[in-house]
Motif scaffolding. Structure first.
Motif, PDB file in Angstrom:
ATOM      1  N   CYS A  21      -2.434 -29.855  21.379  1.00  0.00           N
ATOM      2  CA  CYS A  21      -2.639 -29.586  20.747  1.00  0.00           C
ATOM      3  C   CYS A  21      -1.010 -30.124  19.551  1.00  0.00           C
ATOM      4  O   CYS A  21      -0.483 -29.832  19.921  1.00  0.00           O
ATOM      5  CB  CYS A  21      -3.270 -28.731  20.511  1.00  0.00           C
ATOM      6  N   LYS A  22      -1.458 -30.571  18.486  1.00  0.00           N
ATOM      7  CA  LYS A  22       0.041 -30.746  17.236  1.00  0.00           C
ATOM      8  C   LYS A  22      -0.934 -30.546  15.835  1.00  0.00           C
ATOM      9  O   LYS A  22      -2.517 -31.278  16.160  1.00  0.00           O
ATOM     10  CB  LYS A  22       0.282 -32.294  17.653  1.00  0.00           C
ATOM     11  N   THR A  23      -0.871 -30.092  15.303  1.00  0.00           N
ATOM     12  CA  THR A  23      -0.928 -30.152  13.850  1.00  0.00           C
ATOM     13  C   THR A  23      -0.479 -30.909  12.709  1.00  0.00           C
ATOM     14  O   THR A  23       0.702 -30.795  12.992  1.00  0.00           O
ATOM     15  CB  THR A  23      -1.211 -28.371  13.526  1.00  0.00           C
ATOM     16  N   TYR A  24      -1.049 -31.291  12.021  1.00  0.00           N
ATOM     17  CA  TYR A  24      -0.786 -32.434  11.388  1.00  0.00           C
ATOM     18  C   TYR A  24      -1.195 -32.287   9.715  1.00  0.00           C
ATOM     19  O   TYR A  24      -2.121 -32.088   9.540  1.00  0.00           O
ATOM     20  CB  TYR A  24      -1.226 -33.907  11.264  1.00  0.00           C
ATOM     21  N   ALA A  25      -0.762 -32.056   9.289  1.00  0.00           N
ATOM     22  CA  ALA A  25      -0.273 -31.816   7.451  1.00  0.00           C
ATOM     23  C   ALA A  25      -0.606 -32.876   6.395  1.00  0.00           C
ATOM     24  O   ALA A  25       0.245 -33.799   6.420  1.00  0.00           O
ATOM     25  CB  ALA A  25      -0.060 -30.516   6.785  1.00  0.00           C
ATOM     26  N   SER A  26      -1.537 -33.256   5.339  1.00  0.00           N
ATOM     27  CA  SER A  26      -1.142 -34.247   4.230  1.00  0.00           C
ATOM     28  C   SER A  26      -0.081 -33.359   2.892  1.00  0.00           C
ATOM     29  O   SER A  26       0.344 -32.246   2.838  1.00  0.00           O
ATOM     30  CB  SER A  26      -2.728 -33.867   3.461  1.00  0.00           C
ATOM     31  N   ASN A  27       1.399 -34.165   2.938  1.00  0.00           N
ATOM     32  CA  ASN A  27       1.703 -33.582   1.597  1.00  0.00           C
ATOM     33  C   ASN A  27       1.597 -34.325   0.472  1.00  0.00           C
ATOM     34  O   ASN A  27       2.734 -34.313  -0.562  1.00  0.00           O
ATOM     35  CB  ASN A  27       2.943 -33.990   1.737  1.00  0.00           C
ATOM     36  N   GLU A  28       0.158 -35.071   0.535  1.00  0.00           N
ATOM     37  CA  GLU A  28      -0.050 -35.668  -0.872  1.00  0.00           C
ATOM     38  C   GLU A  28      -0.881 -34.675  -1.877  1.00  0.00           C
ATOM     39  O   GLU A  28      -0.937 -34.741  -2.826  1.00  0.00           O
ATOM     40  CB  GLU A  28      -0.886 -36.075  -0.599  1.00  0.00           C
ATOM     41  N   PHE A  29      -0.204 -33.289  -2.171  1.00  0.00           N
ATOM     42  CA  PHE A  29      -1.023 -31.823  -2.536  1.00  0.00           C
ATOM     43  C   PHE A  29       0.189 -32.224  -3.637  1.00  0.00           C
ATOM     44  O   PHE A  29       1.382 -31.359  -3.799  1.00  0.00           O
ATOM     45  CB  PHE A  29      -1.311 -30.726  -1.612  1.00  0.00           C
ATOM     46  N   PRO A  30      -0.812 -31.085  -5.115  1.00  0.00           N
ATOM     47  CA  PRO A  30      -2.039 -30.674  -5.059  1.00  0.00           C
ATOM     48  C   PRO A  30      -2.578 -32.180  -5.747  1.00  0.00           C
ATOM     49  O   PRO A  30      -1.597 -33.055  -6.261  1.00  0.00           O
ATOM     50  CB  PRO A  30      -2.060 -29.517  -6.271  1.00  0.00           C
ATOM     51  N   LYS A  31      -4.084 -32.124  -5.706  1.00  0.00           N
ATOM     52  CA  LYS A  31      -4.460 -33.685  -6.481  1.00  0.00           C
ATOM     53  C   LYS A  31      -5.419 -32.947  -7.104  1.00  0.00           C
ATOM     54  O   LYS A  31      -6.617 -32.635  -6.498  1.00  0.00           O
ATOM     55  CB  LYS A  31      -4.906 -34.287  -5.166  1.00  0.00           C
ATOM     56  N   ASP A  32      -6.326 -33.709  -8.024  1.00  0.00           N
ATOM     57  CA  ASP A  32      -6.572 -33.363  -8.706  1.00  0.00           C
ATOM     58  C   ASP A  32      -8.728 -33.975  -8.038  1.00  0.00           C
ATOM     59  O   ASP A  32      -8.637 -35.321  -7.468  1.00  0.00           O
ATOM     60  CB  ASP A  32      -7.003 -34.005 -10.251  1.00  0.00           C
ATOM     61  N   ILE A  33      -9.881 -33.324  -8.046  1.00  0.00           N
ATOM     62  CA  ILE A  33     -10.879 -33.940  -7.755  1.00  0.00           C
ATOM     63  C   ILE A  33     -11.473 -34.221  -9.095  1.00  0.00           C
ATOM     64  O   ILE A  33     -11.438 -32.998 -10.154  1.00  0.00           O
ATOM     65  CB  ILE A  33     -11.849 -32.722  -6.990  1.00  0.00           C
ATOM     66  N   ARG A  34     -11.497 -34.965  -8.999  1.00  0.00           N
ATOM     67  CA  ARG A  34     -12.306 -35.805 -10.343  1.00  0.00           C
ATOM     68  C   ARG A  34     -13.917 -36.190 -10.619  1.00  0.00           C
ATOM     69  O   ARG A  34     -14.712 -36.761  -9.430  1.00  0.00           O
ATOM     70  CB  ARG A  34     -11.865 -36.998 -10.522  1.00  0.00           C
TER      71      ARG A  34
END
Length: 159
Positions: A21-34
């Motif tokens: 198993c491998k963990t993947y994470a987004s680096n696009e944070f923080p991002k607004d939820i509109r």
């Protein structure tokens, strides 16, 4: 059991397989939820391998009304898995931090904090598919004028 000469029974075999198993994470944070918009978060997987298992490790953020949100995970082949929709009917801001796993025995709980729940759809729909490409978490905010922010997204993939 009686001892003695008997006919041989059928030979039954099994095999094991290496599973990692491998963990993947987004680096696009923080991002607004509109309000009335879809917010997307992409993780590119470079590995050309088949998926054995997918679990959402964490979706972290806050929103003025979590009930307004729908969440989906989209695989590189455009397979869509519905994660949640219209959960936690309550007024007031809500901080969330939860995971999702087909094998969880927990129904979605409100507020969704520090738990792993089974999704509305089946993450297992992604099993056997090629992992290489863009994996997209989409959060759709169905109502206005409320809003929020997504501050973390990770998933694990078994290969």
């Amino acid at each position: 059991n009686e001892c003695g000469n008997r006919a041989a029974s059928e030979i039954i075999t099994f095999s094991t397989e290496a599973f990692s198993c491998k963990t993947y994470a987004s680096n696009e944070f923080p991002k607004d939820i509109r309000s009335n918009k879809t917010t997307s978060f992409t993780i590119n997987i470079p590995d050309d391998t088949n998926v054995a298992d997918v679990n959402i490790k964490s979706i972290i953020g806050d929103h003025d009304n979590f009930y307004d949100l729908d969440g989906t995970l989209i695989g590189p082949d455009s397979t869509i898995v519905n994660l949640f929709s219209a959960k936690c009917f309550q007024n007031g801001a809500l901080v969330f931090n939860f995971g999702m796993d087909d094998e969880s025995n927990q129904k979605f709980k409100c507020p969704p904090y520090q738990g792993t729940y089974y999704p509305s759809g089946k993450l297992s729909d992604l099993k056997g598919k090629n992992a290489k490409g863009d994996w997209v978490l989409e959060i759709f905010d169905r109502q206005s004028p409320k809003g929020g922010e997504l501050s973390g997204f990770e998933f694990t993939m078994g290969k």
